[in-house]
Design an enzyme around this catalytic site. Structure first.
Site, PDB file in Angstrom:
ATOM      1  N   ILE A   2       0.884  -1.171  -0.133  1.00 49.29           N
ATOM      2  CA  ILE A   2       0.024  -0.002  -0.018  1.00 49.29           C
ATOM      3  C   ILE A   2       0.935   1.377  -0.015  1.00 49.29           C
ATOM      4  CG2 ILE A   2      -2.054  -1.075   0.903  1.00 49.29           C
ATOM      5  CD1 ILE A   2      -1.160  -0.015   3.667  1.00 49.29           C
ATOM      6  N   GLY A   3       2.097   1.258   0.260  1.00 51.41           N
ATOM      7  CA  GLY A   3       2.995   2.363   0.126  1.00 51.41           C
ATOM      8  C   GLY A   3       4.615   1.896   0.107  1.00 51.41           C
ATOM      9  N   ARG A   4       5.377   2.771  -0.286  1.00 53.49           N
ATOM     10  CA  ARG A   4       6.605   2.439   0.026  1.00 53.49           C
ATOM     11  C   ARG A   4       7.433   3.839   0.515  1.00 53.49           C
ATOM     12  NH1 ARG A   4      10.877  -0.417  -1.881  1.00 53.49           N
ATOM     13  NH2 ARG A   4       9.417  -2.014  -2.907  1.00 53.49           N
ATOM     14  N   GLY A   5       8.265   3.557   1.477  1.00 58.85           N
ATOM     15  CA  GLY A   5       8.985   4.940   2.006  1.00 58.85           C
ATOM     16  C   GLY A   5      10.387   4.924   1.517  1.00 58.85           C
ATOM     17  N   ALA A   6      11.247   5.578   2.379  1.00 60.70           N
ATOM     18  CA  ALA A   6      12.642   5.764   1.959  1.00 60.70           C
ATOM     19  C   ALA A   6      13.485   4.627   2.189  1.00 60.70           C
ATOM     20  CB  ALA A   6      13.363   7.136   2.904  1.00 60.70           C
ATOM     21  N   VAL A  10       5.521  -0.748   2.551  1.00 57.59           N
ATOM     22  CA  VAL A  10       4.379  -0.767   3.767  1.00 57.59           C
ATOM     23  C   VAL A  10       3.418  -1.779   3.059  1.00 57.59           C
ATOM     24  CG1 VAL A  10       2.623   0.350   5.114  1.00 57.59           C
ATOM     25  CG2 VAL A  10       4.738   1.519   4.731  1.00 57.59           C
ATOM     26  N   LYS A  25       5.067  -2.366   8.130  1.00 57.21           N
ATOM     27  CA  LYS A  25       6.141  -1.783   7.540  1.00 57.21           C
ATOM     28  C   LYS A  25       7.475  -2.651   7.506  1.00 57.21           C
ATOM     29  CE  LYS A  25       8.643   2.709   7.648  1.00 57.21           C
ATOM     30  NZ  LYS A  25       8.849   4.039   8.478  1.00 57.21           N
ATOM     31  N   ASP A 122       9.410  16.364  10.055  1.00 55.15           N
ATOM     32  CA  ASP A 122       9.130  16.038   8.764  1.00 55.15           C
ATOM     33  C   ASP A 122       7.629  15.965   8.578  1.00 55.15           C
ATOM     34  OD1 ASP A 122       9.780  15.067   6.158  1.00 55.15           O
ATOM     35  OD2 ASP A 122       9.829  13.085   6.626  1.00 55.15           O
TER      36      ASP A 122
END
Length: 224
Positions: A2-6, A10, A25, A122
């Protein structure tokens, strides 16, 4: 997914013990770079202590392998439907009531954090998770720092924080002794973006960012 971070991805998952929907995550290669290690440790330690309904809650922490040789960490948290950035990009019309409710929840969560001397550093629409019932939670504490009041714990604050568009002027000017007020600047930028669905200061570099701020707000006075 459902998502990608640095630092990882996720995923949406089901907790087989409770039957509830959760977000997982995956933080990859925790020990490959000292920066990632510090951010991960900082985020987990801060989130373990901060318990508030407008902050993302960590439900569980899982490691793969033994205590001495694991490389990845899985952080299990509450599942939220989307984030503020996706809502603003969707073109979905928002009313004044939506703006007030979202801003109230952001300020509520930040007041709790700042009372614990934690600066998020942030804040941006991508780090505000929301549900269709307008519940909002602040997430991603990888850049958060505790602002200790005792002299022996004081460290110079790094200037490389926050996505450029949401950075306060004192951070853009490399001032290392900034305060929790930098979060309030970011919230102001987010609030403006809610109304227009466009970033308020979309600078292409640090100098351009300062130029956009001064063009809108005017040149600072001598004492400032």
């Amino acid at each position: 997914a459902i998502g990608r971070g640095a630092n990882g991805i996720v995923c949406h998952a089901t907790d087989e013990e409770s039957g509830k929907q959760v977000a997982v995550k995956k933080i990859e290669g925790v020990f490959e770079h000292l920066t990632i290690t510090r951010r991960t440790l900082r985020e987990l330690r801060i989130l373990r202590h901060l318990q508030h309904e407008n902050l993302m809650q960590v439900k569980n922490i899982l490691i793969t392998g033994t205590k001495n040789d694991f490389k990845d960490i899985y952080m299990v948290s509450e599942l939220m439907e989307t984030d503020m950035s996706s809502v603003l990009k969707s073109g979905q019309p928002l009313s004044d009531g939506h703006f007030k409710l979202f801003l109230y929840q952001i300020l509520r969560g930040i007041k709790y954090m700042h009372s614990a001397r934690v600066i998020h550093r942030d804040l941006k629409p991508r780090n505000l998770l929301v549900n269709s019932n307008c519940d909002l939670k602040i997430c991603d504490f990888g850049l958060a720092r505790v602002k200790f009041s005792t002299q022996e714990w004081l460290n110079p604050m790094t200037e490389y924080v926050c996505t450029r568009w949401f950075r306060a002027p004192e951070v853009l000017c490399s001032w290392t002794d900034y305060s929790a007020s930098i979060d309030m600047w970011s919230i102001g930028c987010i609030f403006a973006e809610m109304h227009t669905c466009q970033p308020l200061f979309p600078g292409t570099n640090t100098q351009d960012q300062l130029h956009l701020v001064i063009c809108l707000l005017g040149s600072p006075q001598g004492d400032e």
